[in-house]
Design an enzyme around this catalytic site. Structure first.
Site, PDB file in Angstrom:
ATOM      1  NE  ARG A 109       7.352  -0.981  10.572  1.00  0.00           N
ATOM      2  CZ  ARG A 109       6.275  -0.764   9.805  1.00  0.00           C
ATOM      3  NH1 ARG A 109       6.417  -0.170   8.624  1.00  0.00           N
ATOM      4  NH2 ARG A 109       5.081  -1.139  10.194  1.00  0.00           N
TER       5      ARG A 109
ATOM      6  NE  ARG B 250      -3.882  -1.283  10.229  1.00  0.00           N
ATOM      7  CZ  ARG B 250      -2.776  -0.812   9.649  1.00  0.00           C
ATOM      8  NH1 ARG B 250      -2.728   0.398   9.172  1.00  0.00           N
ATOM      9  NH2 ARG B 250      -1.725  -1.580   9.535  1.00  0.00           N
TER      10      ARG B 250
ATOM     11  NE  ARG C 117       8.948  -3.387   6.501  1.00  0.00           N
ATOM     12  CZ  ARG C 117       7.693  -2.945   6.442  1.00  0.00           C
ATOM     13  NH1 ARG C 117       7.258  -2.304   5.372  1.00  0.00           N
ATOM     14  NH2 ARG C 117       6.865  -3.154   7.446  1.00  0.00           N
TER      15      ARG C 117
ATOM     16  NE  ARG D 158       2.509  -4.981  11.330  1.00  0.00           N
ATOM     17  CZ  ARG D 158       3.513  -4.709  10.518  1.00  0.00           C
ATOM     18  NH1 ARG D 158       4.689  -5.303  10.665  1.00  0.00           N
ATOM     19  NH2 ARG D 158       3.368  -3.847   9.547  1.00  0.00           N
TER      20      ARG D 158
ATOM     21  CE  LYS E 105      -2.235  -0.783   3.845  1.00  0.00           C
ATOM     22  NZ  LYS E 105      -1.560  -2.008   4.292  1.00  0.00           N
TER      23      LYS E 105
HETATM   24  P1  AMP Z   1       1.318   0.177   9.200  1.00  0.00           P
HETATM   25  O1  AMP Z   1       2.634   0.826   8.946  1.00  0.00           O
HETATM   26  O2  AMP Z   1       0.207   0.722   8.364  1.00  0.00           O
HETATM   27  O3  AMP Z   1       1.383  -1.340   9.177  1.00  0.00           O
HETATM   28  O4  AMP Z   1       0.908   0.585  10.705  1.00  0.00           O
HETATM   29  C1  AMP Z   1       1.735   0.225  11.805  1.00  0.00           C
HETATM   30  C2  AMP Z   1       0.906   0.133  13.067  1.00  0.00           C
HETATM   31  O5  AMP Z   1       0.278   1.397  13.349  1.00  0.00           O
HETATM   32  C3  AMP Z   1      -0.268  -0.852  13.028  1.00  0.00           C
HETATM   33  O6  AMP Z   1       0.151  -2.175  13.299  1.00  0.00           O
HETATM   34  C4  AMP Z   1      -1.164  -0.294  14.113  1.00  0.00           C
HETATM   35  O7  AMP Z   1      -0.665  -0.609  15.407  1.00  0.00           O
HETATM   36  C5  AMP Z   1      -1.000   1.205  13.921  1.00  0.00           C
HETATM   37  N1  AMP Z   1      -2.014   1.749  13.011  1.00  0.00           N
HETATM   38  C6  AMP Z   1      -1.817   2.331  11.794  1.00  0.00           C
HETATM   39  N2  AMP Z   1      -2.968   2.732  11.244  1.00  0.00           N
HETATM   40  C7  AMP Z   1      -3.945   2.394  12.130  1.00  0.00           C
HETATM   41  C8  AMP Z   1      -5.366   2.516  12.146  1.00  0.00           C
HETATM   42  N3  AMP Z   1      -6.041   3.075  11.130  1.00  0.00           N
HETATM   43  N4  AMP Z   1      -6.039   2.049  13.234  1.00  0.00           N
HETATM   44  C9  AMP Z   1      -5.391   1.486  14.279  1.00  0.00           C
HETATM   45  N5  AMP Z   1      -4.066   1.322  14.320  1.00  0.00           N
HETATM   46  C10 AMP Z   1      -3.336   1.771  13.272  1.00  0.00           C
END
Ligand code: AMP
Length: 216
Positions: free
Chosen positions: A161, A89, A128, A172, A13
Site C-alpha cells: 500500500r 480520528r 504488509r 501516520r 482494528k
Molecule cells: P486507515 O486504513 O484507517 O489507516 O486509513 C487510511 C487513511 O485514510 C488515513 O491515513 C487517512 O489519510 C484516511 N482516513 C481514514 N479515516 C479517516 C478519518 N476518520 N479522518 C481523516 N482521515 C481518515
C-alpha cells in the site's frame, strides 16, 4: 451495541472489527476502506482524499464528516448496532458524532482501544504486502510468502500500500499520537465506557479480551 474501535494504524482494528461485527451481524463502517474504494473509483471524494492518504495525513474533517453522515443515515442495518473503525480520528470528529447519532436516536455504548507497541506497529505496517490478484495479505516479517513478492495461493504479484512505506508509516503513527490518541481521554470525560486491551497477542486472544471487556 454501538462501538468505536480506537488504535494506531496497524493495531488490528480491521481484523478485530470484522470479528466483532460478524459475531453480532452488525455492519462495520471503515472510513479507510470507504476512502480507498472512492480513490479506486476515481470519484470526487477519492480525488480529494488521495493526496492526504498518500502522505499519511488525515483527510479534512468536513470531508470525512460528509462521508460518515451519508453512510450512517443510509445504513439501514445500523439500527441494531455497528462498529466504527477509523472514525472518529480527531476531537472535532468525535464531537460531531454525538449530535449525528442523537439525530438517529442512537448513542455510543463503548470505545475499545487496541494497544500495540510502536516497534511492532512499524513492522506490521511496513511489512504488509497484498496480492494484486486475489487480495491475500502477507507480512514479510511475520507471515512471508514462500517466494519473494509472489502470492502462495495464486502466484499474483504482491504489492505494498502506498501509505505503508516507512516514511509515511512514521507520519501516520505521529498523526495518531497527536490527533487520535487524545480521544481516549475525551471519551473517558464524556462517560462513555472505554476498555483497553493488549493488542500484541494472537488474533484469538485479542478477540477474547475485547469480548470479555465488552461483556463486563
Ligand atoms: P486507515 O486504513 O484507517 O489507516 O486509513 C487510511 C487513511 O485514510 C488515513 O491515513 C487517512 O489519510 C484516511 N482516513 C481514514 N479515516 C479517516 C478519518 N476518520 N479522518 C481523516 N482521515 C481518515
Amino acid at each position: 451495541m454501538r462501538l468505536v474501535l480506537l488504535g494506531a494504524p496497524g493495531a488490528g482494528k480491521g481484523t478485530q472489527g470484522a470479528l466483532i461485527a460478524e459475531r453480532r451481524g452488525f455492519p462495520r463502517i471503515v472510513t479507510g476502506e470507504l476512502l480507498r474504494a472512492a480513490v479506486r473509483e476515481g470519484t470526487e471524494l477519492g480525488r480529494q482524499a488521495a493526496r492526504y492518504m498518500d502522505a499519511g495525513e488525515l483527510v479534512p474533517d468536513d470531508v470525512i464528516l460528509g462521508l460518515i453522515r451519508e453512510v450512517l443515515t443510509g445504513e439501514s442495518d445500523a439500527d441494531e448496532g455497528f462498529v466504527l473503525d477509523g472514525f472518529p480520528r480527531t476531537l472535532a470528529q468525535a464531537k460531531a458524532l454525538h449530535p449525528l447519532l442523537r439525530g438517529l436516536d442512537h448513542e455510543l455504548d463503548a470505545v475499545a482501544v487496541i494497544d500495540v507497541p510502536e516497534d511492532v506497529l512499524i513492522k506490521r505496517l511496513t511489512g504488509r504486502r497484498t496480492c494484486s490478484r486475489c487480495g491475500k495479505i502477507y507480512n514479510i516479517y511475520f507471515d512471508p510468502p514462500a517466494v519473494l513478492d509472489e502470492c502462495d495461493v495464486c502466484g499474483g504479484e504482491l504489492t505494498q500500500r502506498k501509505d505503508d512505506d516507512p516514511a509515511t508509516v512514521r507520519r501516520r503513527l505521529e498523526v495518531y499520537r497527536e490527533q487520535t490518541e487524545p480521544l481516549i481521554e475525551y471519551y473517558r470525560t464524556t462517560g462513555t465506557p472505554v476498555v483497553t486491551v493488549d493488542g500484541n497477542r494472537s488474533i484469538a486472544s485479542v478477540e477474547d479480551s475485547i469480548e470479555r471487556a465488552l461483556a463486563s
